[in-house]
Write an enzyme that holds these catalytic residues in place. Structure first.
Site, short mmCIF file in Angstrom:
data_model
loop_
_atom_site.label_atom_id
_atom_site.label_comp_id
_atom_site.label_asym_id
_atom_site.label_seq_id
_atom_site.Cartn_x
_atom_site.Cartn_y
_atom_site.Cartn_z
N LYS A 13 4.96 -10.78 -19.01
CA LYS A 13 4.42 -9.22 -20.06
C LYS A 13 3.08 -9.38 -19.86
CE LYS A 13 6.66 -6.66 -17.63
NZ LYS A 13 7.59 -7.81 -17.42
N LYS A 46 3.55 -1.88 -8.11
CA LYS A 46 4.94 -2.01 -8.55
C LYS A 46 6.27 -2.08 -7.46
CE LYS A 46 8.05 -0.74 -11.53
NZ LYS A 46 7.93 -1.80 -12.57
N ASN A 61 1.21 -0.02 6.18
CA ASN A 61 1.94 -0.95 4.45
C ASN A 61 2.58 -1.88 5.99
OD1 ASN A 61 2.26 -2.14 2.75
ND2 ASN A 61 4.17 -0.12 2.53
N GLY A 62 2.05 -2.99 5.38
CA GLY A 62 2.82 -4.17 5.45
C GLY A 62 1.30 -5.37 5.78
N HIS A 89 4.72 -33.10 -22.90
CA HIS A 89 3.66 -34.14 -21.39
C HIS A 89 2.91 -33.92 -20.62
CE1 HIS A 89 7.66 -36.63 -21.94
NE2 HIS A 89 8.67 -35.09 -22.24
N ARG A 101 1.60 1.72 -6.00
CA ARG A 101 1.74 0.34 -4.84
C ARG A 101 -0.02 -0.19 -4.65
NH1 ARG A 101 6.02 0.80 -2.57
NH2 ARG A 101 5.23 0.27 -0.61
N TRP A 153 -4.03 -1.76 -1.09
CA TRP A 153 -3.63 -3.15 -2.07
C TRP A 153 -4.15 -3.80 -0.99
CZ3 TRP A 153 -1.57 -7.30 -2.15
CH2 TRP A 153 -1.62 -8.47 -3.47
N GLU A 194 0.18 -10.28 -18.01
CA GLU A 194 0.00 -9.33 -15.92
C GLU A 194 -0.30 -7.54 -16.83
OE1 GLU A 194 3.28 -7.93 -14.41
OE2 GLU A 194 4.78 -7.72 -15.96
N CYS A 227 0.80 -1.45 0.03
CA CYS A 227 0.25 0.19 0.08
C CYS A 227 0.63 1.25 0.08
CB CYS A 227 -0.70 -0.32 0.83
SG CYS A 227 -1.66 -1.33 1.45
N GLU A 284 9.50 -14.75 -19.62
CA GLU A 284 9.48 -13.39 -18.86
C GLU A 284 8.25 -12.55 -20.42
OE1 GLU A 284 10.04 -11.85 -17.01
OE2 GLU A 284 9.62 -9.21 -18.02
C1 AGP Z 1 6.72 -7.70 -13.49
O1 AGP Z 1 6.36 -7.28 -14.63
C2 AGP Z 1 6.08 -7.82 -12.14
N1 AGP Z 1 6.07 -5.87 -12.15
C3 AGP Z 1 6.56 -8.37 -11.10
O2 AGP Z 1 6.48 -9.53 -11.44
C4 AGP Z 1 8.20 -7.83 -10.53
O3 AGP Z 1 9.02 -8.13 -11.54
C5 AGP Z 1 8.41 -8.36 -9.10
O4 AGP Z 1 7.16 -7.96 -8.27
C6 AGP Z 1 9.43 -8.72 -8.59
O5 AGP Z 1 9.63 -7.04 -8.07
P1 AGP Z 1 11.25 -6.58 -7.99
O6 AGP Z 1 12.15 -6.80 -8.68
O7 AGP Z 1 11.18 -5.09 -7.46
O8 AGP Z 1 11.68 -7.34 -6.73
#
Ligand code: AGP
Length: 600
Positions: free
Chosen positions: A477, A595, A96-97, A496, A27, A72, A480, A2, A473
């Protein structure tokens, strides 16, 4: 995760809270709220949805002390009741936490007559603080006491009915900074929340307690007053704006050539390898682990492949949320590399602390110098990606891969595993990298391919070895930001089981950049094609071939495998971007994501 903002000073607080929350929306953004003192009473307003929904219902008051929160959801649905701030007794706070022992504390407080309206751990934290304050000489003592009661992580902003001129704060394992200005102080989860007001900030340590009253800042630790250094954020005005791009993600992809140049330059000055010694020597350890989450973990897998293939060093790559709970056989002869763009990911930070407890040497590859992971690690390599705003990482990921590639390059040279001819080839390709990346970004293939696949429900990515890591990756991408179900498979694994999901026109995106195993992967393409898939091939000029095994393709320049991953990821990022664009998704702030994942 958050976002928290608070202020105590001479400026009107409500605009500061709203402005700060907007900067922290990355966040978490399922609900938001503010609380502030007006005529010595606490006023509170909360709303579900984005900050703009909250903004519609708040009043412009003559108020100068307050706290704000954008959520969040971790405990309890996103609704007004669960939104922060939470008030219990005389305590109003934002958090936050995760307070991990909140259920037992809730029962204890209910036996004492406390009633709770929400499903949150935060409301219980407010209740526990209220109850503890009743038997404490002051708030500082009460906050010190609850530090030994709460388990888990927290960053709190706190107001007390009985102290209408004071703002309190406290943190453990969740980020919280102090913004410093001549006429007031801020508390915030992250620097962007205060940059419109000040670039001067203080980083807090775990268990610091903050009291801001009458424009005076006092920080306590273990009951004693302490001082922290005031730092100034090297603010890059241009980075923080969209610069005419429709989305931060597209802007940040276009920044990748410059980011790669800035990240690589300190180690490959003037096309020689002499500066590689500026990187840590990783060849002396008995064992190397790479630990990360999400895209950073994918970067780690690429690093593992390159270090093993060229540095001839065994490397294990782990997901941090698993690593922190598994048996570890580490000692001072081991190296654990932690990769994190934000430097605040809770599972990665927790794993780092555990690795240190085992005596391992810890190296962090991060994008934020002042982050918790950077500050906890023995050694740090900074990626030069600048502030990355879009939740879907692009430029920071590419920079992480570049650093890992350089670590593999240095190790290969130190161990005489590659000859001078190959070294020259690699140096030449690093030199070409910037221009090749720029050219790839300008290609138009991505939008045409996106047209074919943006309405599909399932999309698969295939690859072998390093191309498997890249397919992971690419899949992340796309899923998400477009919300299409995507999965990545080691190309040989599809038959498999998962091949049963391939139907007529199911898009299957296959990455083939490794000459030695290209024919095997192409055979896998034929297997899915035989089931009617819509095959999209991503390959290099050298491996390109004419065939009806694919219906679309993206051809990349051929460079040394040490440099190839930084190019291969570009089409994966742009394909994801254009698919999400065609689907009308919120590209920079995809639903349910944040993020920086500062909770477990
Ligand atoms: C990647 O596009 C995502 N936002 C997510 O998987 C991110 O890579 C992951 O949360 C790790 O974040 P960080 O690199 O800040 O540790």
């Amino acid at each position: 995760m958050c976002g928290i903002i608070g202020y105590n000073g001479k400026e009107k607080v409500i605009p500061i809270l709203i402005d700060g929350l907007k900067s922290l929306e990355y966040r978490g953004y399922d609900s938001a709220g503010i609380a502030y003192f007006k005529n010595n009473n606490i006023e509170m307003t909360k709303e579900v949805g984005r900050i703009k929904e909250l903004e519609k219902i708040i009043k412009d008051e003559a108020a100068y002390i307050g706290i704000g929160h954008t959520r969040w959801a971790t405990h309890g649905k996103p609704n007004k009741t669960n939104a922060h701030p939470h008030k219990v007794g005389t305590v109003t706070l934002v958090h936050n936490g995760i307070i991990e022992n909140y259920e037992s504390l809730k029962e204890e407080l209910q036996k004492k007559g406390y009633h709770f309206l929400s499903d949150t751990d935060t409301e219980v934290a407010a209740g526990m603080l209220d109850d503890t304050l009743k038997s404490s000489k002051d708030m500082i003592e009460a906050l010190s006491t609850v530090q030994s009661i709460f388990t888990g992580s927290y960053a709190f902003g706190i107001l007390l009915d009985q102290e209408p001129d004071t703002l309190y704060a406290m943190k453990k394992d969740s980020p919280l900074i102090i913004g410093v200005k001549e006429d007031g102080y801020f508390i915030a989860s992250d620097i962007p929340a205060i940059l419109n007001y000040t670039k001067d900030y203080i980083l807090l340590d775990d268990f610091d307690i903050v009291k801001i009253k009458d424009q005076q800042l006092t920080i306590y630790h273990d009951g004693k007053e302490i001082k922290h250094e005031v730092q100034t954020f090297a603010y890059d005005e241009e980075t923080a704006q969209k610069d005419g791009y429709p989305h931060y993600m597209l802007k940040e992809i276009h920044e990748e050539p410059r980011v790669l140049e800035k990240t690589i330059k300190p180690f490959l000055e003037n096309g020689t390898t002499s500066l590689l010694k500026n990187l840590p020597d990783i060849s002396t350890y008995r064992h190397i682990d790479i630990v990360a989450c999400g895209s950073a973990w994918h970067a780690g897998m690429i690093g593992k492949s390159l270090i093993e293939k060229y540095g001839k060093l065994p490397v294990q790559c782990h997901i941090a949320s698993e690593y922190r709970y598994q048996p570890l056989f580490l000692d001072e002869k081991c190296l654990v590399i932690f990769i994190s763009q934000s430097g605040e990911t809770a599972d990665t930070l927790a794993s780092l602390k555990i690795a240190k407890e085992h005596g391992a040497h810890t190296l962090a590859i991060v994008n934020v110098a002042s982050s918790s992971i950077a500050r906890a690690a023995d050694e740090v390599i900074l990626t030069q990606a600048g502030c990355e705003i879009a939740v879907a990482t692009t430029k920071a990921f590419d920079a992480q891969v570049a650093i890992l590639s350089l670590l593999a390059f240095r190790t290969a040279i130190d161990k005489n595993e590659i000859d001078s001819k190959e070294i020259e080839q690699i140096l030449e390709d690093y030199e070409r990298l910037i221009k090749l990346t720029e050219k790839l970004i300008e290609q138009k293939d991505y939008e045409q391919i996106a047209d074919h696949i943006y309405e599909k429900e399932d999309i698969f990515y295939l690859g072998r070895q390093i191309d498997y890591a890249l397919s992971l990756e690419g899949s992340l991408k796309l899923k998400e930001i477009s919300y299409i179900h995507c999965d990545a498979y080691a190309a040989g694994e599809l038959k498999h089981g998962t091949i049963s999901l391939v139907e007529q026109d199911t898009p299957v995106i296959t990455i083939v950049t490794d000459e030695k195993i290209a024919s095997k992967t192409i055979s896998n393409m034929k297997e899915v094609r035989a089931r009617g898939s819509y095959n999209i091939l991503i390959t290099t000029e050298m491996l390109d071939f004419k065939s009806d095994v694919y219906q679309d393709k993206i051809v990349l320049p051929t460079v040394h495998p040490m440099v190839m991953p930084m190019l291969t990821v570009i089409p994966l990022q742009l394909l994801a971007y254009y698919v999400a664009l065609k689907r009308g998704c919120d590209i920079d702030k995809p639903r349910n994501l944040a993020k920086s994942v500062t909770v477990e």
